[in-house]
Scaffold this motif. Sequence first.
Motif, PDB file in Angstrom:
ATOM      1  N   MET A  37      99.465   1.455  10.162  1.00 24.76           N
ATOM      2  CA  MET A  37      98.086   1.447   9.669  1.00 24.76           C
ATOM      3  C   MET A  37      97.298   0.252  10.173  1.00 24.76           C
ATOM      4  O   MET A  37      96.068   0.251  10.134  1.00 24.76           O
ATOM      5  N   ASN A  38      97.995  -0.761  10.681  1.00 26.12           N
ATOM      6  CA  ASN A  38      97.322  -1.973  11.161  1.00 26.12           C
ATOM      7  C   ASN A  38      97.298  -2.085  12.683  1.00 26.12           C
ATOM      8  O   ASN A  38      96.888  -3.118  13.216  1.00 26.12           O
ATOM      9  N   ILE A  39      97.743  -1.031  13.377  1.00 25.69           N
ATOM     10  CA  ILE A  39      97.740  -1.104  14.834  1.00 25.69           C
ATOM     11  C   ILE A  39      96.313  -1.053  15.350  1.00 25.69           C
ATOM     12  O   ILE A  39      95.452  -0.358  14.789  1.00 25.69           O
ATOM     13  N   SER A  40      96.026  -1.812  16.376  1.00 26.81           N
ATOM     14  CA  SER A  40      94.663  -1.891  16.917  1.00 26.81           C
ATOM     15  C   SER A  40      94.529  -1.013  18.150  1.00 26.81           C
ATOM     16  O   SER A  40      95.515  -0.574  18.740  1.00 26.81           O
ATOM     17  N   PHE A  41      93.273  -0.774  18.539  1.00 30.02           N
ATOM     18  CA  PHE A  41      92.972   0.063  19.710  1.00 30.02           C
ATOM     19  C   PHE A  41      92.382  -0.815  20.793  1.00 30.02           C
ATOM     20  O   PHE A  41      91.451  -1.583  20.554  1.00 30.02           O
ATOM     21  N   ASN A  42      92.943  -0.721  21.991  1.00 30.73           N
ATOM     22  CA  ASN A  42      92.455  -1.508  23.128  1.00 30.73           C
ATOM     23  C   ASN A  42      91.467  -0.659  23.921  1.00 30.73           C
ATOM     24  O   ASN A  42      91.846   0.316  24.563  1.00 30.73           O
ATOM     25  N   TYR A  43      90.192  -1.059  23.882  1.00 27.84           N
ATOM     26  CA  TYR A  43      89.151  -0.300  24.567  1.00 27.84           C
ATOM     27  C   TYR A  43      88.894  -0.786  25.986  1.00 27.84           C
ATOM     28  O   TYR A  43      88.054  -0.227  26.681  1.00 27.84           O
ATOM     29  N   ASN A  44      89.595  -1.831  26.399  1.00 27.75           N
ATOM     30  CA  ASN A  44      89.317  -2.424  27.710  1.00 27.75           C
ATOM     31  C   ASN A  44      89.904  -1.559  28.820  1.00 27.75           C
ATOM     32  O   ASN A  44      91.119  -1.473  29.001  1.00 27.75           O
ATOM     33  N   TYR A  45      89.019  -0.950  29.587  1.00 28.78           N
ATOM     34  CA  TYR A  45      89.434  -0.071  30.681  1.00 28.78           C
ATOM     35  C   TYR A  45      90.275  -0.813  31.714  1.00 28.78           C
ATOM     36  O   TYR A  45      91.227  -0.268  32.278  1.00 28.78           O
TER      37      TYR A  45
END
Length: 894
Positions: free
Chosen positions: A481-489
């Motif tokens: 539930m605390n995992i983050s999303f990396n938006y950096n292409y």
Amino acid sequence: MKKKAFDFFGNLIARRHIALLFVFLIITGLSVYIASGMKVKMSFKDLMPRDDPTVIELERIIDHFSSSSNLILAVSGDEKELVEFAERVAPQIEAIKPEIKRVDYTSDRNFLSRHGFMLMTTSDLKNMRDMFKDLGLLQFLTAINDNFEKTYIEDDEGLSDSEKEDRAVQSLDGIRGYLMTMRQYLDSASIPGSTVGEEAAERFLLGEPYYLSPERDMILLFAQPSFPIDDMDTVISVVNRVDSLITSEMKHFPSLEGGLTGTMTLARDETIAAQEDMNYTSIISFVLIILLFIFSFRMVAAPLLAGISLIVGVIWAGALTQLVYGHLNMMTSMFAVVLMGLGIDFNIHVISAYQDARSRGESPGQAVLAMYHHSGNGIVIGALTTALAFLTMMVSKNSGMKEFGFVAGTGVLLTMVSALIVLPPMLILRERFGSKKKQKKEIKAVSFTFLGSVSAFVAKHRWVAFILTILITGFFLMQAMNISFNYNYLDLEPKGLSSVDIQDEVIDKYDLTTDMFMVTTETVQGSREIADKAKKLKSVGMVSSISSFVPSTLEQEERKPLIDAIRSDLTNDKTTPLNPDDKDAVIDQLYRLEDNIIELSQLSFMGGQDKVDRKAKTITGDLELPPEQRNSLVQGVVREIEQRSEAISRLQSFQDAFKPKLHEIALGMTDTATINVDQLPESILNRFISKDGSQYLVTIYPRQQVWDFAYLKELQTRMHEIDPKITGMPLVFYILIQYIGKDGRLAAMLTIGVVFLLLLIDFRSLKKTLIALVPLFFGAVWMVGIMKLVGMQLNILNLMGVPLILGMGIDDGVHILNRYSVEGRGKIRSTFTSTGKAVLLTSLTTMLAFGSMGFATMRGLASLGVTLFIGIAACFVTTLLVIPATLAIFDRKK
């Protein structure tokens, strides 16, 4: 029905195995020929829906404007060497015909030398009017200060947008050149020739001719191609040729560093990396799987035949992909590795069941029939659940997931078909021509008795196993539930790409990124309105528009009287000579100029205009350093004036060289003829006008790296406020993230529903269906939780691992429950001893296949491989913990 089908194929293979193999050989040869034409497309726009307005507009711009994609050469080093290198290499790049239309590395001075004043703003013309009333050195220096204060110090709007910021940089660059030349006349052993002063006058009025950075330690060259970025074969060929040419020329300039960047270079790098990844990860995967196979089954021939069967299925899948799509994209480029990891499972079950039957003394033909009856149903159901998990992705709107769903889904089915109808004939043929001694040695069944012991232990301590599983799952759920999303292409790209590193340097030096936004208009006025809106945004570093070269009719009419007045002053040609009494006055004006530049530097620093601040420091030095270490250009000039007795005569020599050229250029710039599109030179026109001449391109360059999601989201909002049609790769990526989020959730829900229904139909039991699904959900939670624990983040590629694991992770439970149904109630140990062996091996081989993707240079694909490696392992462990305990509970109740 299933029994009849298995009987038919079993008998057909037993009687006609040689003829069947000959047919399969022909089909495979034809498939190799078809698949050989496969191309790889690594652009994010190729993952988008074809009907998305942003993609449609981007493709239209790419087709109609060759300047929408370019090759950027960025080189850093000493200023003189940079200019020499650019002059040497540009003609050679331009000679690559017809692929390269032209190379831009200098401004069009011919156009500026005629229309320069008309291209200035009305306010700038008003502020600079007095500069040309008297061209004497003291009077000219005083007028520079007056103009500087009016434009930047007294006017609150002096640095209000990117265009004004660029003009400030250009103005400072002219002043820097003016002061450096003045110092050269003061501190040289002999007075320089007139050419030195003339060059300073040109730079002062026309600006820096080369695309140098504010610190003058980097130069940019832009090569405009004649082909679109979608023509990947030409892209790779041309970029490689230019790269080779640059490498060769750089040998003559060992102190310079740099290389290619820009959209085309990045596309080349991505495509080559993907192709190399696909090749060597496939080889690594195949070799590791076969070695594990040989070690586990204690035989060589059968695993190698399984490898052949696997390759045949992959080739069939490649041919079908070529026929349907004609290319691979970023998501489908690793399809061979995916299919090897999944397809080998079917071959393992075939060989395991066949070997068991042969060890019981059955003939090869009877062993094939036994294999179909004991494991055929599990193989088919396992393949269908996995394939349907992939095929549910075809409901996605984005092309990436849709194509991946089709390629992987149909590929799983084809590798399953190959395992069931290509491998058995080869097994029979091998035994037919093998020696008796070898046959007896290899038909001995291999059992993993430890799996039976573990399952029996779990069944005996079922409640402990359940409680332990729930506690572990709860812990992993909190992590997940605390995992983050990396938006950096850029974090999906191969690490250490020189094109990405150079792009970062360009951002640092020029305060703009090459990841631009683009929009088209039908009129120059439309371009002007869009450009004006974009220039007001603090997040915009530069705007490129034809309107910069074609002022509006109203603007031109307002400027004509001011230009006429400047021409009148220049015609009078008043020049007051210096006299010895002017020495102190000159020094005072120089200090005044430094104070003005310092004030401008402070204003720009507070406003975030780094380009202006850095350029100002090239004149004033770093104010944070002690005075003796500041290296102030102004104070250097002042010291020379104070120390040299002949300073005034030397300054007059400078003025005598500087003034005539200044007068000549300025007078030429007073042309008041109306500027229109037809008068623009081809070098300017080609950058902005479409191939058919009906559209004008406006390009907007952000000030900083766009791949920070919060910044990109803000940019997307601001760009669409300017014009809803604005497009570009950053916007495509932003929209793609949204599509993948929605489509991923939809695919996951559909996968769960489809798998549930398929298992319910096959088992005809809600209880067995739920037993098979429970470890799957636990495994999915464990996968995401472990990812968080090991420091991984979700991204647009490994996010696909969630719906995929729902389809692949179910296989373990399906095979165990199918075999348990055959063995009968209470046979937990024997089920896991026999089928558990195949389940463990299929899990290990799948993990090896996806784990090999972890060696891919494309970090996005590597993260997907590691994600699935973790997921498959988690599903196997939860199957080993949950299913024996659950079966034991139900057996005890019965």
